[in-house]
Design a protein around this motif. Structure first.
Motif, PDB file in Angstrom:
ATOM      1  N   ILE A 169       0.843  -1.208   0.000  1.00 30.32           N
ATOM      2  CA  ILE A 169       0.000   0.000   0.000  1.00 30.32           C
ATOM      3  C   ILE A 169       0.870   1.247   0.000  1.00 30.32           C
ATOM      4  O   ILE A 169       0.572   2.233  -0.667  1.00 30.32           O
ATOM      5  N   GLY A 170       1.983   1.184   0.738  1.00 28.37           N
ATOM      6  CA  GLY A 170       2.892   2.328   0.782  1.00 28.37           C
ATOM      7  C   GLY A 170       3.462   2.668  -0.573  1.00 28.37           C
ATOM      8  O   GLY A 170       3.547   3.843  -0.953  1.00 28.37           O
ATOM      9  N   TYR A 171       3.845   1.664  -1.345  1.00 33.36           N
ATOM     10  CA  TYR A 171       4.350   1.928  -2.695  1.00 33.36           C
ATOM     11  C   TYR A 171       3.260   2.520  -3.583  1.00 33.36           C
ATOM     12  O   TYR A 171       3.528   3.363  -4.445  1.00 33.36           O
ATOM     13  N   HIS A 172       2.027   2.102  -3.363  1.00 37.00           N
ATOM     14  CA  HIS A 172       0.922   2.655  -4.139  1.00 37.00           C
ATOM     15  C   HIS A 172       0.695   4.131  -3.807  1.00 37.00           C
ATOM     16  O   HIS A 172       0.259   4.911  -4.662  1.00 37.00           O
ATOM     17  N   LYS A 173       0.996   4.526  -2.559  1.00 39.05           N
ATOM     18  CA  LYS A 173       0.786   5.910  -2.132  1.00 39.05           C
ATOM     19  C   LYS A 173       2.057   6.755  -2.228  1.00 39.05           C
ATOM     20  O   LYS A 173       2.145   7.814  -1.628  1.00 39.05           O
ATOM     21  N   THR A 174       3.021   6.272  -2.983  1.00 36.49           N
ATOM     22  CA  THR A 174       4.262   7.016  -3.180  1.00 36.49           C
ATOM     23  C   THR A 174       4.106   7.964  -4.362  1.00 36.49           C
ATOM     24  O   THR A 174       3.498   7.621  -5.380  1.00 36.49           O
ATOM     25  N   GLY A 190      -2.996  14.062  -2.128  1.00 34.21           N
ATOM     26  CA  GLY A 190      -3.037  12.748  -1.519  1.00 34.21           C
ATOM     27  C   GLY A 190      -1.897  12.470  -0.561  1.00 34.21           C
ATOM     28  O   GLY A 190      -1.842  11.394   0.025  1.00 34.21           O
ATOM     29  N   MET A 191      -0.973  13.429  -0.398  1.00 37.67           N
ATOM     30  CA  MET A 191       0.104  13.185   0.550  1.00 37.67           C
ATOM     31  C   MET A 191      -0.429  13.205   1.976  1.00 37.67           C
ATOM     32  O   MET A 191       0.170  12.646   2.891  1.00 37.67           O
ATOM     33  N   ALA A 192      -1.576  13.850   2.179  1.00 40.45           N
ATOM     34  CA  ALA A 192      -2.279  13.820   3.467  1.00 40.45           C
ATOM     35  C   ALA A 192      -1.393  14.257   4.611  1.00 40.45           C
ATOM     36  O   ALA A 192      -1.322  13.626   5.651  1.00 40.45           O
ATOM     37  N   LYS A 193      -0.692  15.376   4.427  1.00 38.12           N
ATOM     38  CA  LYS A 193       0.195  15.865   5.478  1.00 38.12           C
ATOM     39  C   LYS A 193      -0.623  16.534   6.571  1.00 38.12           C
ATOM     40  O   LYS A 193      -1.470  17.374   6.321  1.00 38.12           O
ATOM     41  N   SER A 194      -0.358  16.134   7.795  1.00 38.72           N
ATOM     42  CA  SER A 194      -1.048  16.725   8.933  1.00 38.72           C
ATOM     43  C   SER A 194      -0.613  18.167   9.119  1.00 38.72           C
ATOM     44  O   SER A 194       0.513  18.544   8.802  1.00 38.72           O
ATOM     45  N   CYS A 195      -1.540  18.991   9.614  1.00 37.61           N
ATOM     46  CA  CYS A 195      -1.180  20.372   9.893  1.00 37.61           C
ATOM     47  C   CYS A 195      -0.202  20.442  11.060  1.00 37.61           C
ATOM     48  O   CYS A 195       0.441  21.456  11.275  1.00 37.61           O
ATOM     49  N   SER A 196      -0.125  19.361  11.855  1.00 31.66           N
ATOM     50  CA  SER A 196       0.850  19.334  12.921  1.00 31.66           C
ATOM     51  C   SER A 196       2.084  18.576  12.443  1.00 31.66           C
ATOM     52  O   SER A 196       2.285  18.385  11.253  1.00 31.66           O
ATOM     53  N   SER A 197       2.906  18.122  13.377  1.00 29.92           N
ATOM     54  CA  SER A 197       4.205  17.565  13.032  1.00 29.92           C
ATOM     55  C   SER A 197       4.068  16.245  12.281  1.00 29.92           C
ATOM     56  O   SER A 197       3.354  15.340  12.709  1.00 29.92           O
ATOM     57  N   SER A 198       4.764  16.131  11.153  1.00 33.58           N
ATOM     58  CA  SER A 198       4.700  14.942  10.314  1.00 33.58           C
ATOM     59  C   SER A 198       6.087  14.629   9.767  1.00 33.58           C
ATOM     60  O   SER A 198       6.984  15.464   9.777  1.00 33.58           O
ATOM     61  N   PHE A 199       6.245  13.396   9.270  1.00 35.83           N
ATOM     62  CA  PHE A 199       7.478  13.039   8.598  1.00 35.83           C
ATOM     63  C   PHE A 199       7.153  12.177   7.377  1.00 35.83           C
ATOM     64  O   PHE A 199       6.067  11.580   7.280  1.00 35.83           O
ATOM     65  N   VAL A 200       8.074  12.129   6.445  1.00 36.23           N
ATOM     66  CA  VAL A 200       7.909  11.357   5.219  1.00 36.23           C
ATOM     67  C   VAL A 200       9.166  10.534   4.982  1.00 36.23           C
ATOM     68  O   VAL A 200      10.223  10.794   5.559  1.00 36.23           O
ATOM     69  N   TYR A 201       9.052   9.542   4.118  1.00 38.44           N
ATOM     70  CA  TYR A 201      10.205   8.812   3.610  1.00 38.44           C
ATOM     71  C   TYR A 201      10.473   9.281   2.183  1.00 38.44           C
ATOM     72  O   TYR A 201       9.528   9.454   1.390  1.00 38.44           O
TER      73      TYR A 201
END
Length: 577
Positions: free
Chosen positions: A154-159, A184-195
């Motif tokens: 699922i993670g690769y699909h959402k990359t 679709g990156m769905a970044k939170s307005c608060s603290s977030s991280f990505v790969y």
């Protein structure tokens, strides 16, 4: 004993894989279940259970081998039965999986990329355990393993592929990455991280970084990448970035950081960071600054250009608010501060006294503060006693600081090549002019310095002309060029260039008093400090929260100690995997 250790480990086996199902945990963190379980901090659980399982697998194997060795010919079961062979495979794989990720000496000697590759032996380890006792643990491990594999798919699909990502060096060891936030990156307005995966560095490595909104361009996101070691993935990226460029990058959806849920439970936040740890704090500032809550910032950093770049984003509230942004600069070259800082944004040269600072910041909620301090938080000035305060850089020194910044960011060889290229570009229309390779002329030096010093070049133009006139042939070799650049540096590269002030007890209202005899030890050893007024302890504990992100164990341990002594909850975010 062997059987009991195995039964004890069964639920831990399951959680080892479920805690690494990032998308599942990210979803559960948005549900009511987060009231009981902090799914955003699942890596901490994974690390703790991994160490326990490593010890339990070793003890389980030891007692089984001891039992077989005491019986005639039973030791042959180790290589003649499925249970023995699969157990041996799991036993051999366990230290390879656990030790590189848990022992500090191995973490320091082995690169993260190598340790992570070895860590994937966990798939083989799980398969061996499924065959080890299939009647008992096949499904107990198989289902969590299947969930983990499905989560990865699922993670690769959402990359997302960001084909026009902007990479720019910020100082010697940091790269700023700016990209348009994908749908679709769905970044939170608060603290977030990505790969992120950068294919022109490595097609097989994904690394986690805090992500935050670009403060200057809505709709864009940014992350900062700092070099971890000379032989790492981050070092390869920084070496590649001699000039800014647009290149492709893959980025996952954003995941909630450990800061997220704890920050929501705090009325008053003390955000602390060291170095690049400021990046997750920026999201907290955007979320909670200038709201009904309060957020105070303490940032310790030795990277001058990182402070210069982030300074405009550290808006914790208006000048009439009680919130402050306190920056402690421990680097060598002078800071470039292009504007007059608000009164609640302060930059000091040196290390902070963290216990005194926490006491000063939390005292603003004391009911009788106005009676004791006359409405002004003079305890904050006491906490910074003896530290030099940095203000706006003077106009005449600005170009010299810009040259110092360039020399910190690029090598002398790179700057010399830039000047040579500028000379050749200026001379290309002159008939009979050969391309320069090992020297640079006045036009090249002038073009480079005008680019570096921007509109302040006229403050150093006389020195540039005089230096070139003293050259016999009007040319400079690389050695002469390096010496010339050094002559342009500010007279003091220890941070005294900008307008400075020192706060003293005798004149707390003065911002122009200097006291060179006072200095902060900077060792964070202030064991005798007594925190707060005991009658207000319950109020303080119920509304305050401390948050730290950074790579300094000394600072982290001191913050833990402060939290223990005051009862204020402390949350850490460190991608020190």
């Amino acid at each position: 004993i062997a059987r009991c250790s195995a039964f004890f480990d069964y639920p831990l086996y399951m959680l080892l894989f479920l805690t690494k199902a990032r998308h599942l945990n990210n979803y559960l963190q948005t549900t009511i279940l987060k009231c009981w379980i902090n799914f955003a901090d699942s890596h901490k659980v994974h690390s703790m259970f991994g160490t326990i399982v490593g010890l339990e697998v070793t003890s389980h194997s030891f007692f089984h081998l001891l039992r077989w060795a005491r019986r005639n010919d039973d030791i042959q079961l180790l290589w003649t039965t499925r249970t023995g062979v699969t157990g041996l495979v799991a036993l051999i794989a366990t230290p390879l999986i656990v030790l590189p990720m848990s022992l500090p000496i191995l973490k320091a000697r082995l690169s993260f990329e190598l340790r992570k590759s070895i860590h994937y032996l966990a798939i083989l380890w799980a398969a061996a355990l499924m065959a080890h006792a299939p009647e008992r643990i096949f499904w107990m491990i198989g289902v969590p393993l299947l969930v983990y594999i499905a989560d990865v798919i699922i993670g690769y699909h959402k990359t997302h592929l960001i084909d026009n990502t902007y990479f720019e060096r910020v100082g010697k060891d940091t790269v700023l990455v700016t990209f348009k936030t994908p749908d679709g990156m769905a970044k939170s307005c608060s603290s977030s991280f990505v790969y992120v995966m950068i294919p022109w560095i490595s097609k097989y490595q994904w690394h986690a970084f805090s992500v935050y909104d670009d403060p200057k361009k809505p709709g864009d996101s940014q992350l900062c990448i700092t070099k971890a070691s000379n032989a790492s993935w981050t070092a390869a990226l920084i070496d590649e970035m001699s000039v800014p460029s647009h290149r492709p990058m893959f980025v996952t959806q954003a995941y909630l950081s450990p800061f997220n849920s704890h920050a929501m439970d705090s009325t008053n936040l003390i955000a602390m960071a060291s170095g690049i740890g400021i990046t997750p704090i920026l999201s907290l500032i955007k979320q909670y600054a200038r709201t009904e809550r309060t957020l105070d910032l303490i940032w310790m950093c030795r990277q001058a250009e990182l402070i210069e770049f982030m300074l405009s984003s550290l808006d914790v509230g208006g000048e009439d608010s009680d919130c402050v942004a306190l920056i402690y600069y421990t680097g060598k070259r002078p800071l470039l501060v292009d504007y007059d800082l608000p009164s609640n944004v302060r930059i000091y040269q040196g290390r902070p006294d963290l216990p005194w600072l926490v006491d000063a910041i939390t005292s603003k909620t004391s009911p009788d503060r106005n009676e004791r301090y006359g409405g002004g938080n003079y305890k904050l000035d006491d906490a910074n006693y003896g530290l030099k305060r940095i203000k706006q850089t003077t106009v005449s020194e600005r170009p010299r600081v810009l040259v110092a910044r360039a020399m910190e960011t690029y090598t002398n060889e790179q700057l010399f090549k830039f000047a040579v290229d500028a000379s050749n570009s200026q001379n290309q229309n002159r008939l009979g002019m050969d391309s320069l390779t090992d020297s640079v002329d006045y036009m090249g030096v002038k073009a480079l310095l005008k680019h570096l010093a921007k509109d302040g070049y006229h403050h150093i133009s006389t020195q540039v002309s005089e230096s070139m006139w003293h050259s016999p042939d009007g040319m400079m070799s690389q050695c002469e060029f390096s010496s010339f650049l050094a002559s342009l540096l500010p007279s003091d590269c220890n941070g005294d260039l900008a307008v400075q002030t020192t706060i003293t007890v005798n004149d707390l209202a003065s911002e122009d008093f200097e006291n060179e005899d006072q200095a902060l030890s900077g060792d964070f050893e202030n064991e005798d400090h007594v925190f707060f007024d005991m009658e207000n302890q319950d109020v303080i504990n119920s509304v305050w929260g401390m948050f730290y992100c950074g790579g300094s164990n000394v600072v982290a341990n001191k913050i833990k100690q402060i939290g223990k002594e005051t009862g204020i909850p402390v949350v850490f975010e460190k991608f020190n995997w």
